[in-house]
Write a protein that holds these residues in place. Structure first.
Motif, short mmCIF file in Angstrom:
data_model
loop_
_atom_site.label_atom_id
_atom_site.label_comp_id
_atom_site.label_asym_id
_atom_site.label_seq_id
_atom_site.Cartn_x
_atom_site.Cartn_y
_atom_site.Cartn_z
N LEU A 164 6.70 5.82 -10.20
CA LEU A 164 5.81 6.71 -9.45
C LEU A 164 4.98 5.86 -8.50
O LEU A 164 4.45 4.81 -8.87
CB LEU A 164 4.88 7.46 -10.43
CG LEU A 164 3.82 8.37 -9.83
CD1 LEU A 164 4.46 9.57 -9.13
CD2 LEU A 164 2.85 8.85 -10.92
N LEU A 165 4.88 6.32 -7.24
CA LEU A 165 4.04 5.66 -6.24
C LEU A 165 2.79 6.50 -6.00
O LEU A 165 2.88 7.70 -5.74
CB LEU A 165 4.80 5.51 -4.91
CG LEU A 165 5.59 4.22 -4.66
CD1 LEU A 165 6.33 4.33 -3.34
CD2 LEU A 165 4.67 3.01 -4.65
N LEU A 166 1.63 5.86 -6.07
CA LEU A 166 0.36 6.52 -5.83
C LEU A 166 -0.30 5.91 -4.59
O LEU A 166 -0.36 4.69 -4.46
CB LEU A 166 -0.57 6.37 -7.02
CG LEU A 166 -0.05 6.84 -8.38
CD1 LEU A 166 -1.08 6.56 -9.47
CD2 LEU A 166 0.31 8.33 -8.34
N PHE A 167 -0.80 6.76 -3.70
CA PHE A 167 -1.44 6.31 -2.47
C PHE A 167 -2.86 6.87 -2.42
O PHE A 167 -3.04 8.09 -2.37
CB PHE A 167 -0.68 6.77 -1.23
CG PHE A 167 0.72 6.22 -1.11
CD1 PHE A 167 0.96 5.01 -0.48
CD2 PHE A 167 1.80 6.93 -1.61
CE1 PHE A 167 2.25 4.51 -0.36
CE2 PHE A 167 3.09 6.44 -1.49
CZ PHE A 167 3.32 5.22 -0.87
N ASP A 168 -3.87 5.99 -2.44
CA ASP A 168 -5.26 6.43 -2.40
C ASP A 168 -5.83 6.26 -0.99
O ASP A 168 -6.37 5.21 -0.64
CB ASP A 168 -6.08 5.62 -3.41
CG ASP A 168 -7.52 6.11 -3.51
OD1 ASP A 168 -7.82 7.20 -2.97
OD2 ASP A 168 -8.35 5.41 -4.11
N GLU A 169 -5.69 7.29 -0.17
CA GLU A 169 -6.16 7.28 1.22
C GLU A 169 -5.80 5.97 1.92
O GLU A 169 -6.67 5.29 2.48
CB GLU A 169 -7.66 7.54 1.29
CG GLU A 169 -8.06 8.84 0.61
CD GLU A 169 -9.39 9.39 1.08
OE1 GLU A 169 -9.62 9.41 2.30
OE2 GLU A 169 -10.17 9.84 0.23
N PRO A 170 -4.53 5.59 1.93
CA PRO A 170 -4.15 4.24 2.39
C PRO A 170 -4.25 4.05 3.90
O PRO A 170 -4.15 2.92 4.36
CB PRO A 170 -2.69 4.12 1.93
CG PRO A 170 -2.19 5.53 1.96
CD PRO A 170 -3.36 6.37 1.50
N LEU A 171 -4.43 5.12 4.66
CA LEU A 171 -4.43 4.99 6.12
C LEU A 171 -5.80 5.14 6.74
O LEU A 171 -5.95 5.05 7.96
CB LEU A 171 -3.48 6.04 6.73
CG LEU A 171 -2.08 6.11 6.13
CD1 LEU A 171 -1.25 7.18 6.84
CD2 LEU A 171 -1.38 4.77 6.21
N SER A 172 -6.83 5.35 5.92
CA SER A 172 -8.14 5.70 6.47
C SER A 172 -8.80 4.56 7.22
O SER A 172 -9.69 4.79 8.04
CB SER A 172 -9.07 6.18 5.34
OG SER A 172 -9.23 5.18 4.37
N ASN A 173 -8.39 3.30 6.98
CA ASN A 173 -9.00 2.17 7.68
C ASN A 173 -8.27 1.80 8.96
O ASN A 173 -8.65 0.82 9.62
CB ASN A 173 -9.03 0.94 6.75
CG ASN A 173 -10.02 1.10 5.61
OD1 ASN A 173 -10.99 1.84 5.74
ND2 ASN A 173 -9.78 0.44 4.50
N LEU A 174 -7.25 2.56 9.33
CA LEU A 174 -6.48 2.26 10.55
C LEU A 174 -6.98 3.12 11.70
O LEU A 174 -7.49 4.23 11.50
CB LEU A 174 -4.99 2.54 10.31
CG LEU A 174 -4.34 1.81 9.12
CD1 LEU A 174 -2.88 2.21 9.01
CD2 LEU A 174 -4.48 0.30 9.25
N ASP A 175 -6.81 2.62 12.93
CA ASP A 175 -7.18 3.44 14.07
C ASP A 175 -6.19 4.59 14.22
O ASP A 175 -5.11 4.59 13.62
CB ASP A 175 -7.26 2.61 15.36
CG ASP A 175 -5.92 2.01 15.75
OD1 ASP A 175 -4.97 2.77 16.01
OD2 ASP A 175 -5.81 0.77 15.81
N ALA A 176 -6.55 5.58 15.03
CA ALA A 176 -5.81 6.85 15.07
C ALA A 176 -4.33 6.66 15.42
O ALA A 176 -3.45 7.23 14.77
CB ALA A 176 -6.48 7.80 16.07
N LYS A 177 -4.04 5.86 16.44
CA LYS A 177 -2.64 5.69 16.86
C LYS A 177 -1.83 4.96 15.81
O LYS A 177 -0.69 5.35 15.50
CB LYS A 177 -2.60 4.93 18.19
CG LYS A 177 -1.21 4.84 18.79
CD LYS A 177 -1.24 4.22 20.18
CE LYS A 177 0.15 4.18 20.80
NZ LYS A 177 0.12 3.58 22.16
#
Length: 365
Positions: A164-177
């Motif tokens: 099982l793969l769990l992702f905890d808001e993994p993209l929130s620190n990246l810029d929009a593009k």
């Protein structure tokens, strides 16, 4: 990295609370139930504090809970320590060791398990290749972009061949593009590997683009779960409708109903719309997405006056006063048939087959 033998996940009647002292407890997750099919990508979507990250940490073995059961491939993992659960967790802040190379970051969990060096080299190379970083092993995390660091974190989760793969808001620190680019890479990778995945976010665009199904959470419970199109077009509650996109919630009255269709009156206009349930009361809310509101020349449809215009790049948003009600409409910013400005008189219409009816409730009051 080859396709895995995907595992099903079942969460049953999960309850989790935190102590406030003096014998008082704060419920965070209450009677939570969720099933993931093998290879499915499901997103927990909700506002901050709704319990979604707590569910994730409980699955990973990082949080205890009071009651409930967690089954992975029909086997209870609820009381297993975290390192025995075969679950990969990708954190919001990447959690990479800054003094270790990319290779050593990915190899870390293998070394803890005293895996043979030859196997470590092979498994790390395979995991880095899976995320497109096969040539980055000697680099330090500080020499990578945010998107590359996130892919290293994913490789570190993949190297153990998790069930099982769990992702905890993994993209929130990246810029929009970059966020759009990395989420597309994540989805392609998950589909290719076939690993069952649970993703946590408060970003509706991420949830819509990534998920086979979305579970919208509120106050520790699931308000609605279903495919993205169903969540958006046929929300079960006003909370879901307002959290997943923007919506006009217009008071309406059902005047007649037959054959799955309802005749309603709203804002002084009659409309024929789909009837989602035969037992709806007469007094309802007509939910109309802004893109389903049509702007017409004055004298057509409902009479309105434009109070605000907001240019958003790909589209323009208009807030139009119709009697005592403010209606939000959007249309493409390109090729507009005529320029609409604040203060202009316009006509308002609705794409009636997209209107969704909900019973009025205390939530809507």
């Amino acid at each position: 990295m080859q396709k895995t033998s995907a595992k099903a996940l079942a969460i049953r009647n999960l309850d989790k609370s935190y102590s406030l002292g003096g014998g008082r407890r704060l419920p965070v997750v209450t009677d939570f139930n969720l099933d993931l099919a093998p290879g499915e990508f499901v997103t927990l979507l909700g506002p901050s504090g709704c319990g979604k990250t707590t569910v994730l940490r409980t699955l990973a073995g990082l949080e205890d809970f009071e009651t409930g059961e967690i089954l992975l491939d029909q086997r209870s993992i609820a009381r297993l320590p975290a390192h025995h659960r075969r679950i990969g967790l990708v954190f919001q802040n990447y959690a990479l060791f800054p003094h270790m190379t990319v290779f050593e970051n990915v190899a870390y969990s293998l070394r803890l398990r005293r895996v043979a060096q030859e196997t470590v080299r092979s498994e790390v190379a395979t995991a880095l290749a899976a995320v497109g970083l096969e040539d980055y092993g000697p680099r330090l995390p500080g020499q990578l972009s945010g998107g590359q660091q996130q892919r290293v974190a994913v490789a570190r989760a993949l190297v153990m061949h998790p069930d099982l793969l769990l992702f905890d808001e993994p993209l929130s620190n990246l810029d929009a593009k970059l966020r759009v680019q990395v989420r597309s890479e994540l989805r392609r990778l998950q589909r290719r590997l076939g690993t069952t995945a649970l993703f946590v976010t408060h970003d509706q665009d991420e949830a819509m683009s990534l998920s086979d199904r979305i579970a919208v959470m509120k106050s520790g419970r699931i308000e609605q779960i279903g495919p993205p199109e169903e969540i958006y077009a046929r929300p079960a509650t006003l909370f879901v409708a307002q959290f997943v996109g923007r919506v006009n919630a217009l008071p309406a009255t059902i005047t007649s109903a037959a054959n799955g269709q309802a005749q309603i009156e709203t804002l002084g206009m009659a409309a024929r719309v789909p009837l989602p349930a035969p037992d709806l009361p007469k007094e309802v809310l007509a939910l109309v997405r802004p893109e389903a509101v049509t702007l017409q020349q004055p004298g057509q449809g409902l009479a309105g006056k434009v109070e605000e215009v907001e240019y958003l790049g790909d589209q323009t948003e208009y807030r139009v006063r119709v009697g005592d009600t403010l209606v939000t409409a959007t249309r493409s910013a390109l090729g507009e048939p005529w320029k609409i400005r604040e203060g202009d008189a316009v006509g308002i219409g609705f794409k009636q087959d997209t209107i969704h009816l909900l019973a009025r409730s205390a939530e809507a009051a």
